[in-house]
Design an enzyme around this catalytic site. Structure first.
Site, short mmCIF file in Angstrom:
data_model
loop_
_atom_site.label_atom_id
_atom_site.label_comp_id
_atom_site.label_asym_id
_atom_site.label_seq_id
_atom_site.Cartn_x
_atom_site.Cartn_y
_atom_site.Cartn_z
N HIS A 138 -2.86 0.09 -5.79
CA HIS A 138 -1.40 -0.40 -5.73
C HIS A 138 -1.18 -0.83 -7.33
CE1 HIS A 138 2.15 -0.66 -3.65
NE2 HIS A 138 2.39 -2.01 -4.25
N SER A 153 6.08 -0.79 -6.43
CA SER A 153 6.28 -1.06 -5.03
C SER A 153 7.50 -1.17 -4.63
CB SER A 153 5.38 -2.27 -4.77
OG SER A 153 5.21 -2.76 -3.62
N ASP A 174 -4.17 3.66 -2.54
CA ASP A 174 -2.79 2.92 -2.09
C ASP A 174 -2.20 2.85 -0.76
OD1 ASP A 174 -0.70 1.17 -2.80
OD2 ASP A 174 0.27 2.67 -4.27
#
Length: 623
Positions: A338, A164, A311
């Site tokens: 994710h 991320s 995601d």
């Protein structure tokens, strides 16, 4: 054969050869780890402007005194490690953050140093944040790498990775073009900040912006009630560095964080890609990775991009990042959310992730940081997971050559047909349900699920949830087809307001009427101008700049065309199942309505005529 024995083998063309080759997600060259456990140390690194950054350094335990090892660097905005409260500190004084103890143990056990940095203005680091992915934060990476390669244990080779925000900083590190950064693995990272996460299709992803803002502000203020009851009960504060016995330096750093700028509040004042943030004086593109793609290419650092089909829209970041940068040498897209954290394929009951992403990362780092020829670079560069077949496919180009676009026309009798002669002409009236949402199991909660819904990503209620949407359904397929690639929607419509936001979903319908979600996309009418410019990243539909100067006024009740990409996927549609297209005017669970109420229509007119042929273009292959 382990790393130590491999390093004793003769070098061929600068690359160490292993007797056994490895395969995707497996490492047959390893029978066991070299080391067990790690030593932990923390200290401050002094930057050029006097800012001190907190660093955790984890080294393999009982490593040979003369051993030189590479480092894996993580640059985190979410606190490198925490100090625990009593009585939990009796069990563990240190609680690692997003980079878990298990991940640290994995890489140190195979002879890597792990270095985790609180980026400036976060955790125990000094400084005040003026923006995310700031130029100052990026430049810090050069000095951090300089420090790493100066350490007595360093072999002067560094790899970067993270998930991320950390995956994005891992790639931003390459902007510095530091010659000692030899490999980069961004996971679930953000390549295009505007179109892949904040404003997909020009529609504000408000729930994500809200959660990201609340999370970062709570960490900066050390108020963890928002993060969760357990975290608030266990965590005292970001962990001070080892030399800061009384925590005085941490208190100084924490005080500086109270002036951190809330960049996310300004996101509610942005509509266009090139809008100037009212408080920063810069556009959103100026802190997006794709803005720096030429500098990233010039680093020549090999990149392995890892993402998941569920995601949010970040599969686009992985795929388009791969296609946009010449030094992206590997791409892996799995049936994941994710992280990845979960296996999401609707064809599999369990959501437990069985693929070892860490092992795949180890193969890449070993090749580039230890010069072990384990076969990874002899494989096709792209590996993607075909859901339904539940198997990995390996190809040299995206999209796969077997995927051929087929167009399906919308008919006024709610049918979807490949042949124009089978289409019934007309116009369909759809009253928008402003409360419709895709729910807590939607792909968009992949980015926020830990804090908002605490459930797996799954469209289990899709049949019931979409029953009142405007639907177009095909005849049953006569053979198994796989939708692999970027579908697009070309919809002709009018609305009774000064703008529109259109949401399109592709599903399959089995013989019992059960509906399975496949993919989706959304688009705001204001951005519909089709540009002839060369797009900054690849597009699989007409290119829209999302620039203010290209905005087109939406005239109520005038027929307009919206032609836009849907999120890529690889999904089996079985023989006998039907393809369904569903249309909505809102997703209240995740996306904001337009701020100006005069721009939010109450109804849509969808046209299915020869003059205005609404249709979808699907990349399909026979399987």
């Amino acid at each position: 054969m382990n790393v130590k024995s491999a390093e004793k083998k003769p070098v061929r063309n600068g690359i160490l050869k292993q007797k056994k080759v490895s395969t995707l997600g497996q490492y047959s060259g390893y029978t066991s780890a070299d080391y067990k456990g790690f030593t932990y140390h923390s200290e401050y690194l002094l930057m050029r402007d006097g800012i001190k950054l907190a660093a955790d350094i984890c080294l393999p335990k009982k490593i040979e005194s003369d051993k030189k090892i590479p480092a894996i660097l993580y640059l985190t905005r979410y606190v490198r490690s925490f100090e625990t409260k009593f009585p939990f500190n009796l069990l563990a004084k240190t609680l690692f953050g997003q980079i878990t103890k298990k991940e640290i143990e994995f890489f140190t056990s195979y002879g890597y140093a792990v270095v985790i940095i609180d980026v400036r203005g976060t955790g125990a680091s000094y400084g005040t944040r003026h923006m995310e992915f700031s130029p100052e934060e990026v430049e810090d990476g050069r000095e951090i790498v300089d420090w790493i390669i100066s350490q007595p244990w360093s072999n002067r080779k560094v790899g970067s990775t993270g998930i991320s925000y950390l995956g994005t900083t891992a790639e931003m590190l390459l902007v510095n073009q530091h010659p000692n950064v030899k490999a980069c693995i961004p996971r679930s990272s953000i390549f295009d900040l505007y179109n892949d996460i904040a404003f997909p299709g020009g529609v504000r992803h408000g729930k994500f912006i809200e959660v990201w803002r609340d999370t970062t502000l709570s960490l900066d203020k050390n108020n963890l009630k928002y993060i969760g009851v357990v975290a608030n009960a266990v965590i005292k504060n970001p962990k001070p560095v080892k030399a800061d016995k009384k925590g005085d330096q941490y208190k100084t750093a924490h005080a500086q964080h109270q002036s951190n700028f809330d960049i996310f509040s300004g996101m509610y004042k942005i509509t266009f890609r090139n809008d100037i943030h009212p408080d920063l004086g810069r556009s959103i593109d100026e802190f997006s990775v794709h803005h720096y793609k030429h500098k990233i290419e010039q680093s020549r650092t090999p990149i392995y991009r890892i993402g998941g089909w569920y995601d949010g829209a970040l599969a686009n970041s992985a795929i388009k990042g791969f296609m946009s940068t010449k030094n992206s040498v590997k791409l892996l897209i799995g049936p994941w959310d994710h992280g990845p954290a979960q296996h999401i394929s609707p064809f599999v009951y369990s959501n437990k992730k069985t693929f070892s992403v860490w092992t795949e990362m180890l193969r890449f780092f070993d090749f580039h940081l230890k010069e072990i020829d384990n076969g990874i670079m002899d494989e096709p560069p792209i590996s993607y997971y075909a859901m339904g077949k539940e198997q990995w496919r390996h190809v040299y180009d995206w999209m796969p050559h077997e995927s051929k676009y087929k167009s399906f026309l919308c008919s006024s009798d709610h049918k979807l047909t490949e042949k124009a002669k089978d289409k019934t002409e007309g116009c369909l009236h759809y009253v928008i349900d402003r409360h419709f949402g895709t729910g807590g199991g939607a792909r968009w909660n992949s980015l926020t699920v830990k804090y908002r819904y605490n459930r797996r990503i799954a469209y289990n209620d899709w049949t019931k949830r979409t029953k009142n949407l405007l639907q177009f359904t095909s005849e049953p397929l006569t053979r198994n087809m796989e939708l692999t690639g970027h579908a697009s929607a070309e919809i002709y419509l009018s609305s009774d307001a000064r703008d529109v936001q259109l949401f399109v979903y592709i599903s399959s319908v089995d013989r019992y009427g059960r509906v399975t979600h496949i993919t989706e996309g959304q688009f705001r009418g204001l951005h519909r101008k089709e540009s002839t410019e060369k797009p900054p990243v690849p597009y699989f539909a007409p290119y829209h700049t999302f620039h203010k100067e290209d905005a087109m006024e939406w005239i109520p009740n005038k027929v307009e065309k919206l032609h836009f990409e849907l999120i890529p996927t690889s999904h089996l549609i079985r023989k006998g199942e039907r393809i369904r297209i569903s249309i909505a005017g809102a997703d209240a669970d995740h996306f904001d309505a337009i701020d100006d109420v005069t721009c939010n229509p109450s109804s849509l007119q969808i046209f299915c005529t020869n003059e205005f042929p609404s249709q979808v273009h699907l990349p399909l292959m026979v399987v």
